[in-house]
Design an enzyme around this catalytic site. Structure first.
Site, PDB file in Angstrom:
ATOM      1  N   GLN A 135      13.459  -5.228 -90.536  1.00 43.14           N
ATOM      2  CA  GLN A 135      14.732  -5.746 -90.027  1.00 43.14           C
ATOM      3  C   GLN A 135      15.634  -4.572 -89.627  1.00 43.14           C
ATOM      4  OE1 GLN A 135      16.986  -7.416 -93.216  1.00 43.14           O
ATOM      5  NE2 GLN A 135      18.390  -8.527 -91.895  1.00 43.14           N
ATOM      6  N   GLY A 136      15.913  -4.456 -88.345  1.00 42.86           N
ATOM      7  CA  GLY A 136      16.726  -3.334 -87.858  1.00 42.86           C
ATOM      8  C   GLY A 136      18.153  -3.777 -87.594  1.00 42.86           C
ATOM      9  N   TYR A 137      18.930  -3.895 -88.654  1.00 45.45           N
ATOM     10  CA  TYR A 137      20.340  -4.266 -88.519  1.00 45.45           C
ATOM     11  C   TYR A 137      21.229  -3.047 -88.790  1.00 45.45           C
ATOM     12  CZ  TYR A 137      19.772  -9.426 -88.526  1.00 45.45           C
ATOM     13  OH  TYR A 137      19.473 -10.730 -88.218  1.00 45.45           O
ATOM     14  N   SER A 138      21.162  -2.510 -90.050  1.00 46.08           N
ATOM     15  CA  SER A 138      22.116  -1.478 -90.487  1.00 46.08           C
ATOM     16  C   SER A 138      21.956  -0.187 -89.691  1.00 46.08           C
ATOM     17  CB  SER A 138      21.899  -1.158 -91.959  1.00 46.08           C
ATOM     18  OG  SER A 138      21.944  -2.336 -92.716  1.00 46.08           O
ATOM     19  N   SER A 170      13.904  -1.388 -94.511  1.00 48.93           N
ATOM     20  CA  SER A 170      12.826  -1.571 -95.497  1.00 48.93           C
ATOM     21  C   SER A 170      11.512  -1.781 -94.762  1.00 48.93           C
ATOM     22  CB  SER A 170      13.088  -2.807 -96.364  1.00 48.93           C
ATOM     23  OG  SER A 170      14.379  -2.793 -96.892  1.00 48.93           O
ATOM     24  N   GLU A 253      18.128 -14.735 -95.446  1.00 48.91           N
ATOM     25  CA  GLU A 253      17.998 -13.562 -96.322  1.00 48.91           C
ATOM     26  C   GLU A 253      18.732 -13.806 -97.642  1.00 48.91           C
ATOM     27  OE1 GLU A 253      19.437  -9.843 -94.698  1.00 48.91           O
ATOM     28  OE2 GLU A 253      18.427  -8.718 -96.287  1.00 48.91           O
TER      29      GLU A 253
HETATM   30  C1  LIG Z   1      17.522  -2.786-101.279  1.00 48.33           C
HETATM   31  C2  LIG Z   1      18.101  -2.714 -99.896  1.00 48.33           C
HETATM   32  C3  LIG Z   1      17.338  -3.123 -98.812  1.00 48.33           C
HETATM   33  C4  LIG Z   1      17.894  -3.041 -97.530  1.00 48.33           C
HETATM   34  N1  LIG Z   1      17.094  -3.380 -96.463  1.00 48.33           N
HETATM   35  C5  LIG Z   1      17.614  -3.323 -95.227  1.00 48.33           C
HETATM   36  C6  LIG Z   1      16.801  -3.637 -94.098  1.00 48.33           C
HETATM   37  O1  LIG Z   1      15.597  -3.898 -94.222  1.00 48.33           O
HETATM   38  N2  LIG Z   1      17.350  -3.610 -92.878  1.00 48.33           N
HETATM   39  C7  LIG Z   1      18.663  -3.311 -92.680  1.00 48.33           C
HETATM   40  O2  LIG Z   1      19.110  -3.355 -91.546  1.00 48.33           O
HETATM   41  N3  LIG Z   1      19.463  -2.960 -93.725  1.00 48.33           N
HETATM   42  C8  LIG Z   1      18.971  -2.953 -94.984  1.00 48.33           C
HETATM   43  N4  LIG Z   1      19.745  -2.598 -96.052  1.00 48.33           N
HETATM   44  C9  LIG Z   1      21.104  -2.134 -95.798  1.00 48.33           C
HETATM   45  C10 LIG Z   1      22.176  -3.118 -96.255  1.00 48.33           C
HETATM   46  O3  LIG Z   1      22.229  -4.244 -95.435  1.00 48.33           O
HETATM   47  C11 LIG Z   1      23.501  -2.348 -96.265  1.00 48.33           C
HETATM   48  O4  LIG Z   1      23.368  -1.295 -97.215  1.00 48.33           O
HETATM   49  C12 LIG Z   1      24.664  -3.225 -96.657  1.00 48.33           C
HETATM   50  O5  LIG Z   1      24.946  -4.162 -95.661  1.00 48.33           O
HETATM   51  C13 LIG Z   1      25.935  -2.381 -96.941  1.00 48.33           C
HETATM   52  O6  LIG Z   1      26.204  -1.496 -95.895  1.00 48.33           O
HETATM   53  P1  LIG Z   1      26.465   0.056 -96.186  1.00 48.33           P
HETATM   54  O7  LIG Z   1      25.352   0.580 -97.015  1.00 48.33           O
HETATM   55  O8  LIG Z   1      26.712   0.696 -94.873  1.00 48.33           O
HETATM   56  O9  LIG Z   1      27.775   0.111 -97.076  1.00 48.33           O
HETATM   57  P2  LIG Z   1      29.292  -0.029 -96.584  1.00 48.33           P
HETATM   58  O10 LIG Z   1      29.411  -1.190 -95.663  1.00 48.33           O
HETATM   59  O11 LIG Z   1      29.742   1.296 -96.083  1.00 48.33           O
HETATM   60  O12 LIG Z   1      30.032  -0.382 -97.935  1.00 48.33           O
HETATM   61  C14 LIG Z   1      30.412   0.623 -98.893  1.00 48.33           C
HETATM   62  C15 LIG Z   1      31.222  -0.059 -99.992  1.00 48.33           C
HETATM   63  O13 LIG Z   1      32.434  -0.632 -99.439  1.00 48.33           O
HETATM   64  C16 LIG Z   1      32.529  -2.017 -99.749  1.00 48.33           C
HETATM   65  N5  LIG Z   1      33.100  -2.752 -98.615  1.00 48.33           N
HETATM   66  C17 LIG Z   1      32.830  -2.576 -97.308  1.00 48.33           C
HETATM   67  N6  LIG Z   1      33.544  -3.442 -96.561  1.00 48.33           N
HETATM   68  C18 LIG Z   1      34.253  -4.205 -97.420  1.00 48.33           C
HETATM   69  C19 LIG Z   1      35.199  -5.274 -97.271  1.00 48.33           C
HETATM   70  N7  LIG Z   1      35.505  -5.778 -96.071  1.00 48.33           N
HETATM   71  N8  LIG Z   1      35.753  -5.821 -98.383  1.00 48.33           N
HETATM   72  C20 LIG Z   1      35.453  -5.330 -99.618  1.00 48.33           C
HETATM   73  N9  LIG Z   1      34.589  -4.297 -99.819  1.00 48.33           N
HETATM   74  C21 LIG Z   1      33.999  -3.748 -98.738  1.00 48.33           C
HETATM   75  C22 LIG Z   1      31.083  -2.472 -99.987  1.00 48.33           C
HETATM   76  O14 LIG Z   1      31.035  -3.596-100.851  1.00 48.33           O
HETATM   77  C23 LIG Z   1      30.467  -1.232-100.643  1.00 48.33           C
HETATM   78  O15 LIG Z   1      30.771  -1.231-102.024  1.00 48.33           O
HETATM   79  C24 LIG Z   1      19.218  -2.606 -97.329  1.00 48.33           C
HETATM   80  C25 LIG Z   1      19.965  -2.181 -98.433  1.00 48.33           C
HETATM   81  C26 LIG Z   1      19.417  -2.205 -99.691  1.00 48.33           C
HETATM   82  C27 LIG Z   1      20.232  -1.686-100.835  1.00 48.33           C
END
Ligand SMILES: Cc1cc2nc3c(=O)[nH]c(=O)nc-3n(C[C@H](O)[C@H](O)[C@H](O)COP(=O)(O)OP(=O)(O)OC[C@H]3O[C@@H](n4cnc5c(N)ncnc54)[C@H](O)[C@@H]3O)c2cc1C
Length: 405
Positions: A135-138, A170, A253
């Site tokens: 899944q290529g989202y982040s 992932s 998801e």
């Molecule tokens: C086990 C695992 C598997 C994953 N697999 C994939 C995958 O296959 N494909 C993919 O695309 N991504 C994947 N991800 C990524 C995941 O979707 C992102 O890590 C997640 O959406 C958070 O984004 P970020 O890491 O950029 O953190 P950020 O968005 O930068 O957040 C940092 C902190 O700020 C807080 N925060 C941010 N915005 C707000 C708000 N509006 N209100 C309150 N708090 C806020 C968050 O809760 C967090 O504590 C995976 C992550 C994990 C841990």
């Protein structure tokens, strides 16, 4: 909520048991039982497992809500029959549906938004694990605020030309295909300029670089796109409407991550661990403080299971789950974390040993679970984001001022 099964359902249970007795032997159970993976490395199923799944689909026990035309079992919506199948397959340690981003998320997205060609090409092969997905989202600058993503896709004749970077992908190193969000209309408002593409991972211009995580494994990756070209037909849904398509995938998801089955298995393991570990000359389970904490997590787990039944009852009545449907992802991932934390406390000094160390309690399985439980609070939308969803969409509280579009 009615917890009893009537005669019709009891007969159905007998039928499922007979099927399992006939098609999944003790030998199969010993060799292949319990191979389900929720999150972490997804692998191609063994041929015997695929063969069993094909028979179970044929009998209508697996992928019941997917049409036969696309490789499913196509059965009338009946959550009670589904619950019986789950219970009986679990009891027999027989393979259930494949779990992962392809079968649990993409397939349902394609059923809602895909073209006939896409359904034909991908659904059956994904359900059987012949095609693995990532899944290529982040992206480095787009996680919680996913709509800020910047990976570009420009149309050049009959091809999309993709440039940019994804992160935390992932299984990208194993995957054959990726479903991805890309910015196709750079001048449109951020939610409107996104398209949803299906990308063959063998496409020239794609580089996958594994990231080492604190478990010592590399389940995540960075994925770079450097003029990677995919056909125009790779788009799911309309151009610039990928955000709508991505909402479907995210819904599935969160349902996948919010499943209580994994927590029940973890609790069973925790009790075994507490019986096996010695605490001042007695099994840890006899320590009143640890007993109290075990009871506390079991109580929360029972609440989560009853909540699932409540959702099941709502589903069976054709009701929209609304607020109750928003709760499981947050609640069950927090519970996973609490259980893993408790396992560390039960393990005592042994919790300092790395997963796989022969002297680590339960081979360090719980240390591994603890490290993973921190990730699962984040995957599919962090706990904070889930709280925002519950507050704003569920309880109707005002929107976070910083998030106004
Ligand atoms: C086990 C695992 C598997 C994953 N697999 C994939 C995958 O296959 N494909 C993919 O695309 N991504 C994947 N991800 C990524 C995941 O979707 C992102 O890590 C997640 O959406 C958070 O984004 P970020 O890491 O950029 O953190 P950020 O968005 O930068 O957040 C940092 C902190 O700020 C807080 N925060 C941010 N915005 C707000 C708000 N509006 N209100 C309150 N708090 C806020 C968050 O809760 C967090 O504590 C995976 C992550 C994990 C841990």
């Amino acid at each position: 909520m009615d917890l009893s099964y009537n005669a019709e359902y009891q007969a159905f249970r007998t039928e499922v048991r007979a099927f399992l007795d006939g098609h999944w032997s003790d030998g199969d159970r010993a060799a292949h039982g319990g191979s389900e993976v929720l999150i972490g490395r997804i692998t191609r199923p063994e041929p015997r497992v695929t063969e069993f799944r094909m028979r179970a689909i044929e009998a209508g026990y697996l992928y019941r809500n997917i049409p036969r035309q696309w490789g499913g079992g196509e059965q009338p919506f009946d959550p009670l029959r589904s619950a019986i199948i789950r219970e009986e397959f679990k009891r027999a340690r027989a393979p259930r549906e494949m779990v992962g981003q392809g079968p649990s998320m993409l397939v349902f997205t394609l059923l809602e938004h895909g073209t006939e060609e896409q359904k034909k090409r991908f659904i059956r092969s994904t359900l059987l694990g012949e095609v693995l997905w990532c899944q290529g989202y982040s992206e480095p600058g787009a996680g919680s605020d996913l709509a800020s993503l910047r990976t570009r896709a420009e149309l050049d004749g009959d091809q999309w030309v993709i440039n940019g970077q994804k992160i935390w992908t992932s299984n990208a190193q194993e995957a054959d295909w990726m479903f991805a969000l890309v910015r196709s209309e750079p001048d449109a408002p951020k939610h409107d300029g996104i398209s949803y593409l299906l990308i063959d991972m063998k496409t020239p211009g794609i580089t996958v670089r594994p990231l080492r995580q604190m478990t010592g494994e590399s389940d995540f990756n960075e994925v770079f796109f450097d003029n990677a070209r995919v056909p125009r037909s790779a788009i799911v849904g309309d151009r610039g409407k990928g955000w709508i398509v991505s909402r479907s995938t995210l819904k599935y998801e969160r349902a996948l991550i919010g499943d209580t089955d994994i927590n029940r298995r973890t609790l069973d393991g925790l009790v075994m661990l507490a019986r096996a570990i010695d605490r001042r000359g007695r099994p840890a389970i006899e320590d009143p403080v640890l007993r109290g904490r075990l009871v506390e997590v079991e109580t929360k787990l029972i609440a989560a299971e009853l909540h699932s039944m409540r959702l099941l009852t709502m589903q069976s009545r054709g009701e929209e789950p609304g607020l109750p449907g928003m709760v499981p992802k947050l609640y069950t991932t927090q519970l996973s974390y609490e259980m893993a934390r408790l396992a560390m406390d039960i393990s005592g000094d042994g919790a300092a040993l790395a997963p796989g160390e022969p002297e680590a309690p339960a081979m360090g399985m719980f240390v591994h679970a603890y490290l993973w439980s921190l990730g699962i609070l984040i995957a599919g939308g962090t706990a904070n984001i889930q709280r925002n969803i519950i507050a704003e969409r569920g309880l109707g509280l005002p929107r976070d001022a910083s998030q106004k579009r």
